[in-house]
Design a protein around this motif. Structure first.
Motif, PDB file in Angstrom:
ATOM      1  N   PRO A   2       0.692  -1.210  -0.054  1.00  0.00           N
ATOM      2  CA  PRO A   2       0.113   0.015  -0.421  1.00  0.00           C
ATOM      3  C   PRO A   2       1.476   1.293  -0.015  1.00  0.00           C
ATOM      4  CG  PRO A   2      -0.155  -1.371   2.382  1.00  0.00           C
ATOM      5  CD  PRO A   2       0.785  -1.844   0.860  1.00  0.00           C
ATOM      6  N   ASP A   8      -1.200   7.859   7.057  1.00  0.00           N
ATOM      7  CA  ASP A   8      -0.202   6.292   7.571  1.00  0.00           C
ATOM      8  C   ASP A   8       1.181   8.061   8.434  1.00  0.00           C
ATOM      9  OD1 ASP A   8      -0.956   4.559   7.027  1.00  0.00           O
ATOM     10  OD2 ASP A   8      -0.349   5.411   5.286  1.00  0.00           O
ATOM     11  N   THR A  11       0.354   9.425  11.243  1.00  0.00           N
ATOM     12  CA  THR A  11       1.030   8.878  12.761  1.00  0.00           C
ATOM     13  C   THR A  11       1.933   7.898  12.548  1.00  0.00           C
ATOM     14  OG1 THR A  11       0.315   6.617  11.520  1.00  0.00           O
ATOM     15  CG2 THR A  11      -1.634   7.376  12.650  1.00  0.00           C
ATOM     16  N   PRO A 132     -13.338 -14.760  15.532  1.00  0.00           N
ATOM     17  CA  PRO A 132     -14.161 -13.286  15.061  1.00  0.00           C
ATOM     18  C   PRO A 132     -15.047 -12.698  15.136  1.00  0.00           C
ATOM     19  CG  PRO A 132     -12.496 -14.802  13.692  1.00  0.00           C
ATOM     20  CD  PRO A 132     -13.243 -15.244  14.289  1.00  0.00           C
ATOM     21  N   HIS A 136     -16.749  -9.610  17.172  1.00  0.00           N
ATOM     22  CA  HIS A 136     -17.787  -8.679  16.489  1.00  0.00           C
ATOM     23  C   HIS A 136     -18.604  -8.227  17.546  1.00  0.00           C
ATOM     24  CE1 HIS A 136     -19.419  -5.587  14.471  1.00  0.00           C
ATOM     25  NE2 HIS A 136     -18.220  -5.110  14.409  1.00  0.00           N
TER      26      HIS A 136
ATOM     27  N   LYS B  14     -10.772 -11.927   9.263  1.00  0.00           N
ATOM     28  CA  LYS B  14     -10.675 -11.259  10.721  1.00  0.00           C
ATOM     29  C   LYS B  14      -9.835 -11.691  11.339  1.00  0.00           C
ATOM     30  CE  LYS B  14     -15.695 -11.877   9.710  1.00  0.00           C
ATOM     31  NZ  LYS B  14     -16.600 -12.732   9.745  1.00  0.00           N
ATOM     32  N   ILE B  17      -6.645  -9.075  11.067  1.00  0.00           N
ATOM     33  CA  ILE B  17      -7.233  -8.218  11.901  1.00  0.00           C
ATOM     34  C   ILE B  17      -6.927  -8.626  13.749  1.00  0.00           C
ATOM     35  CG2 ILE B  17      -9.336  -7.000  12.516  1.00  0.00           C
ATOM     36  CD1 ILE B  17      -9.917  -7.006   9.492  1.00  0.00           C
ATOM     37  N   ILE B  23      -3.285  -2.781  13.131  1.00  0.00           N
ATOM     38  CA  ILE B  23      -4.279  -1.891  13.797  1.00  0.00           C
ATOM     39  C   ILE B  23      -3.503  -0.151  14.148  1.00  0.00           C
ATOM     40  CG2 ILE B  23      -5.006  -2.660  15.380  1.00  0.00           C
ATOM     41  CD1 ILE B  23      -3.188  -2.733  17.310  1.00  0.00           C
ATOM     42  N   GLU B  24      -2.293  -0.507  13.890  1.00  0.00           N
ATOM     43  CA  GLU B  24      -1.177   0.816  13.972  1.00  0.00           C
ATOM     44  C   GLU B  24      -2.112   1.800  13.253  1.00  0.00           C
ATOM     45  OE1 GLU B  24       1.549   2.093  10.862  1.00  0.00           O
ATOM     46  OE2 GLU B  24       1.782   0.113  11.543  1.00  0.00           O
ATOM     47  N   ASN B  25      -2.508   2.223  12.494  1.00  0.00           N
ATOM     48  CA  ASN B  25      -3.165   3.421  11.969  1.00  0.00           C
ATOM     49  C   ASN B  25      -4.801   3.073  10.882  1.00  0.00           C
ATOM     50  OD1 ASN B  25      -2.701   2.095   9.531  1.00  0.00           O
ATOM     51  ND2 ASN B  25      -1.430   3.341   8.096  1.00  0.00           N
ATOM     52  N   ARG B  27      -5.789   1.144   8.559  1.00  0.00           N
ATOM     53  CA  ARG B  27      -6.397   0.655   7.538  1.00  0.00           C
ATOM     54  C   ARG B  27      -5.539  -0.219   6.771  1.00  0.00           C
ATOM     55  NH1 ARG B  27      -4.676   3.567   2.109  1.00  0.00           N
ATOM     56  NH2 ARG B  27      -3.022   2.956   1.578  1.00  0.00           N
ATOM     57  N   PRO B  29      -4.558  -3.394   3.152  1.00  0.00           N
ATOM     58  CA  PRO B  29      -3.852  -2.412   2.187  1.00  0.00           C
ATOM     59  C   PRO B  29      -5.516  -3.276   1.187  1.00  0.00           C
ATOM     60  CG  PRO B  29      -3.412  -4.223   3.313  1.00  0.00           C
ATOM     61  CD  PRO B  29      -4.798  -4.261   3.856  1.00  0.00           C
ATOM     62  N   PRO B  30      -4.904  -2.354  -0.230  1.00  0.00           N
ATOM     63  CA  PRO B  30      -6.136  -2.134  -1.236  1.00  0.00           C
ATOM     64  C   PRO B  30      -6.591  -3.531  -1.684  1.00  0.00           C
ATOM     65  CG  PRO B  30      -4.134  -0.797  -1.387  1.00  0.00           C
ATOM     66  CD  PRO B  30      -4.007  -1.905  -0.689  1.00  0.00           C
ATOM     67  N   ASP B  33      -4.197  -4.973  -3.880  1.00  0.00           N
ATOM     68  CA  ASP B  33      -3.389  -6.113  -3.223  1.00  0.00           C
ATOM     69  C   ASP B  33      -3.089  -6.875  -2.263  1.00  0.00           C
ATOM     70  OD1 ASP B  33      -2.095  -3.562  -4.003  1.00  0.00           O
ATOM     71  OD2 ASP B  33      -1.268  -2.548  -2.025  1.00  0.00           O
ATOM     72  N   THR B  57     -16.698  -4.739  10.573  1.00  0.00           N
ATOM     73  CA  THR B  57     -15.788  -4.837  11.092  1.00  0.00           C
ATOM     74  C   THR B  57     -15.045  -3.987  10.028  1.00  0.00           C
ATOM     75  OG1 THR B  57     -15.976  -7.414  11.394  1.00  0.00           O
ATOM     76  CG2 THR B  57     -13.753  -6.023  11.471  1.00  0.00           C
ATOM     77  N   PHE B  67     -10.836   0.692   5.630  1.00  0.00           N
ATOM     78  CA  PHE B  67     -10.317   1.339   7.335  1.00  0.00           C
ATOM     79  C   PHE B  67     -11.389   0.524   8.434  1.00  0.00           C
ATOM     80  CE2 PHE B  67     -10.016   4.760   4.663  1.00  0.00           C
ATOM     81  CZ  PHE B  67      -8.730   5.229   4.644  1.00  0.00           C
TER      82      PHE B  67
END
Lengths: 223, 223
Positions: A2, A8, A11, A132, A136, B14, B17, B23-25, B27, B29-30, B33, B57, B67
């Motif tokens: 990405p 990004d 952060t 999961p 949720h 899931k 995730i 989790i960091e930001n 987001r 990947p597309p 990808d 989710t 996101f």
DNA sequence: TTTATCTGATCCAATATTGAGCCATTAGTA
DNA sequence: TACTAATGGCTCAATATTGGATCAGATAAA
């Protein structure tokens, strides 16, 4: 892979700020320098810095530069930062204070539509096939109860707890403690809470919630 | 080898995730990808991601990306932002949940030194001549009780409430409601709390604190 | 066969990034 | 004072990225 986008970079900047970088004179490098350091256009870096400006991490002055703010937003962020480091045991203790109260409020204040939403979350969680998904909708069940508590502050505290529970130490713990048997216990305990809500019975809603949280605590942390 | 279908990929996603990936930001990947990473057509990946979207989710934005909903960096800031807008009435309701518990914890857990600090804050508040000084040591009294509750999370929630109470709507309200008579009432109520703490009596510490908060609520908000 | 799903491809619409240029304010210097 | 450099504020057109949507064909299961 990405692409590296403004959020990004934001952060990444926050991480560097909270690691003490640039704290010496409270000034962060010019946008142009940061842009070239991150290999990104200045416009993008501007957007990234704007995120920091929006949440109060930073203030900008034309001709002078961009500076860390030593005031409120920072101390707020510090509180949140320390919260991330608190133990699950401590948080479970507080949940047992707040969630029974939320359930009690919900029993008296919830609209029929809101109760339906709670019931729906319970149904989906009960029928879920994998962990999961259950996780949720389990979380969603609790969230929706807070949502009809009619206390905005309480709702936001729960939002905070929810975010924190989605981070580091909780993951392992939840994974370790999960089992099919426990899932079905949780479901029947949720059912008891839901029944009390539908009967509009604050006292037993509160008690049912407390009983559920004690089960969760036992499973998560041992006794 | 069984073919990887959309729902399989959804559960795989899931799992990743909930194992803390991305989790960091917040987001992920597309789609393109992810599709190539999983060795699957983009359409299939789209269907997989759609499951997560149905779950709640994840949320998708054209041109921006996909996101995580539960834990993105902005959501934390958003919680804090919304808290700034909650009403004093809501917060007083929650204080009545948390502070009696804090007093109760303090009665059983506090060290002698910590109790001395509480007593000291009470003494200075009692002897203070002007309202700002009283305000400060009043707040300090409550703060020090939380400080010996031995629950880090509870302490941080109180820090949050303290910051919020130093902002806009509270200031006016406190100024309006202050009077010499009320100050002396607060002092004797504080004394009752302190006495219970020194007697190591959790139950009456809790009750004394609750009584005090009800007085404060009445003075601040009317009945 | 029928049905459902995956594949591979193409186009669309929304949003972001780029790269460039110019302006306004500030700080420092001659 | 006057000049200069540095810095953030802002705009614009071109390009890139990303999710949304559809279609024809292949594959597999019922």
């Amino acid at each position: 892979m990405p692409k590296l986008v403004a959020s990004d970079i934001a952060t990444a900047l926050k991480k560097r700020i909270s690691s003490g970088e640039w704290i010496e004179n409270g000034r962060i490098p010019p946008e142009r320098d940061l842009a070239s350091e991150f290999g990104v256009a200045r416009n993008t870096m501007r957007r990234a810095v704007s995120f920091l400006e929006d949440d109060g991490t930073v203030v900008r002055h034309v001709g002078r530069g961009t500076f860390l703010t030593a005031t409120n937003p920072a101390s707020m962020a510090a509180v949140v930062g320390r919260m991330e480091g608190t133990s699950p045991a401590d948080m479970m203790e507080i949940r047992q204070l707040l969630e029974p109260a939320a359930a009690s409020f919900a029993a008296t204040n919830a609209s029929a539509m809101e109760l339906n939403a709670v019931r729906e979350a319970h149904r989906i969680a009960s029928e879920s096939q994998d962990m999961p998904t259950f996780e949720h909708w389990d979380a969603e069940f609790h969230h929706r109860i807070f949502a009809c508590s009619r206390n905005e502050f309480l709702k936001e505290i729960h939002n905070l707890m929810r975010i924190l529970r989605n981070q580091a130490p909780w993951f392992e713990m939840k994974k370790r403690s999960f089992s099919e048997e426990r899932r079905s216990i949780y479901c029947s305990e949720h059912q008891a809470v839901l029944d009390a809500l539908l009967r509009r019975d604050p006292e037993s809603a509160s008690q049912a919630m407390l009983a559920h949280l004690k089960t969760v605590q036992r499973n998560l942390l041992g006794r």
